[in-house]
Scaffold this motif. Structure first.
Motif, PDB file in Angstrom:
ATOM      1  N   ILE A 295      46.608  41.173  70.417  1.00  0.00           N
ATOM      2  CA  ILE A 295      45.856  40.980  69.201  1.00  0.00           C
ATOM      3  C   ILE A 295      46.544  42.116  68.188  1.00  0.00           C
TER       4      ILE A 295
ATOM      5  N   LEU B  10      43.002  39.751  64.779  1.00  0.00           N
ATOM      6  CA  LEU B  10      43.977  38.506  64.779  1.00  0.00           C
ATOM      7  C   LEU B  10      44.551  38.282  66.168  1.00  0.00           C
TER       8      LEU B  10
ATOM      9  N   PHE C  56      47.057  36.453  69.121  1.00  0.00           N
ATOM     10  CA  PHE C  56      48.055  35.599  68.827  1.00  0.00           C
ATOM     11  C   PHE C  56      48.678  35.158  70.206  1.00  0.00           C
TER      12      PHE C  56
ATOM     13  N   SER D 286      48.917  32.184  70.982  1.00  0.00           N
ATOM     14  CA  SER D 286      49.480  30.798  70.837  1.00  0.00           C
ATOM     15  C   SER D 286      51.026  31.223  70.456  1.00  0.00           C
ATOM     16  N   GLY D 287      51.471  32.653  70.197  1.00  0.00           N
ATOM     17  CA  GLY D 287      52.745  32.840  69.869  1.00  0.00           C
ATOM     18  C   GLY D 287      52.888  32.704  68.603  1.00  0.00           C
ATOM     19  N   VAL D 288      51.778  32.654  67.445  1.00  0.00           N
ATOM     20  CA  VAL D 288      51.906  33.099  66.341  1.00  0.00           C
ATOM     21  C   VAL D 288      50.767  33.759  65.928  1.00  0.00           C
ATOM     22  N   GLY D 289      50.789  34.591  64.773  1.00  0.00           N
ATOM     23  CA  GLY D 289      49.788  34.980  63.946  1.00  0.00           C
ATOM     24  C   GLY D 289      49.316  34.148  63.024  1.00  0.00           C
ATOM     25  N   ASN D 290      48.359  33.374  63.106  1.00  0.00           N
ATOM     26  CA  ASN D 290      47.765  32.555  62.046  1.00  0.00           C
ATOM     27  C   ASN D 290      46.625  33.206  61.254  1.00  0.00           C
ATOM     28  N   ILE D 291      47.198  33.958  60.081  1.00  0.00           N
ATOM     29  CA  ILE D 291      46.452  34.737  59.215  1.00  0.00           C
ATOM     30  C   ILE D 291      45.362  33.826  58.634  1.00  0.00           C
ATOM     31  N   GLU D 292      45.686  32.390  58.427  1.00  0.00           N
ATOM     32  CA  GLU D 292      44.651  31.766  57.828  1.00  0.00           C
ATOM     33  C   GLU D 292      43.606  31.285  58.580  1.00  0.00           C
ATOM     34  N   ASP D 293      43.687  30.792  60.016  1.00  0.00           N
ATOM     35  CA  ASP D 293      42.748  30.340  60.619  1.00  0.00           C
ATOM     36  C   ASP D 293      42.042  31.153  61.937  1.00  0.00           C
ATOM     37  N   ASP D 294      42.816  32.224  62.519  1.00  0.00           N
ATOM     38  CA  ASP D 294      42.519  32.686  63.340  1.00  0.00           C
ATOM     39  C   ASP D 294      42.022  34.111  63.223  1.00  0.00           C
TER      40      ASP D 294
END
Lengths: 152, 102
Positions: free
Chosen positions: B18, B30, B32, B34-42
């Protein structure tokens, strides 16, 4: 509720700092585009995946940078280079270009799409060089729809 | 026992997967996985009590000890605080923002 989804709209230096923090984990950051300066290839509401970037930056690459003038995070295309500075332009902005230092680059856009999942898979390809060339000629905003249709 | 079941005797710690950041007094987290830092949704945020609990997830104190100390600090009804904290830990486990260390 002690925890909830954040509705904070990240922008500017705070957004850039958070993206850099994500990049320290060697993973891409996904954000949503709000402006139309890269339309129609990247439309308002599209998601983009931004990965850590280091030189060399290539003609046609799409980069995210913190504008030293407006302090906003901007996503535009490289259309030229001058020593350690890049000439950056929005595909849909015919009459304005910026010159920025490498140090202002936050990362490279390696994917974009209507959902975060698509943004992770679909990235700039063959079209980036012709679009950059049209952008230098200030006509990319007129021909962008052709590329968008070809890329479907 | 399901690994997402909250055990008040257990010790929990913040997951290494995180990112957390304080922005204008608000703690943003945040994950991650899923292997991506989804700043928009997570992105998630904690209120004052949640932030206090988060800061005490140090991998040493049991959840029961944290509940007791937070109850004292916030001078709130013990059962209400316990329910809220257990619910918080449940969510943090489901989102993989914390891990059980023992």
């Amino acid at each position: 509720m002690l925890i909830k989804k954040s509705t904070r709209h990240m922008r500017g230096p705070a957004l850039a700092a958070l993206i850099r923090q994500v990049h320290q984990k060697s993973i891409p950051a996904v954000i949503r585009v709000r402006g139309g300066s890269m339309a129609p290839i990247i439309r308002p509401g599209d998601f983009v995946a931004i990965t850590p970037a280091t030189p060399p930056y290539r003609f046609g690459d799409i980069v995210a940078f913190l504008s030293p003038e407006t302090r906003k995070l901007v996503i535009h295309r490289i259309i030229g280079r001058s020593r350690n500075r890049l000439i950056i332009k929005g595909d849909n902005v015919p009459d304005r270009q910026d010159v920025i230092h490498f140090s202002h680059i936050i990362g490279t856009v390696t994917g974009y799409g209507t959902t975060p999942a698509i943004a992770r898979k679909t990235g700039p390809g063959w079209e980036k060089i012709p679009v950059a060339m049209f952008s230098r000629l200030k006509i990319s905003h007129r021909v962008g729809f052709l590329f968008k249709n070809l890329l479907k | 026992m399901n690994r997402n079941t909250v055990d008040t005797q257990a010790v929990y710690a913040v997951s290494p997967d995180i990112i957390s950041r304080e922005i204008e007094g608000e703690l943003i987290i945040l994950p991650f996985q899923s292997g991506v830092g989804n700043i928009e949704d997570d992105m998630y945020t904690l209120n004052a009590t949640g932030k206090t609990v988060w800061e005490r997830l140090n991998g040493r104190d049991s959840l029961e000890e944290i509940i007791a100390s937070v109850s004292r600090e916030f001078d709130a009804p013990g059962q209400q605080i316990k329910n809220d904290i257990v619910s918080l830990i449940q969510t943090l486990l489901e989102k993989q923002m914390i891990i059980r260390t023992c």
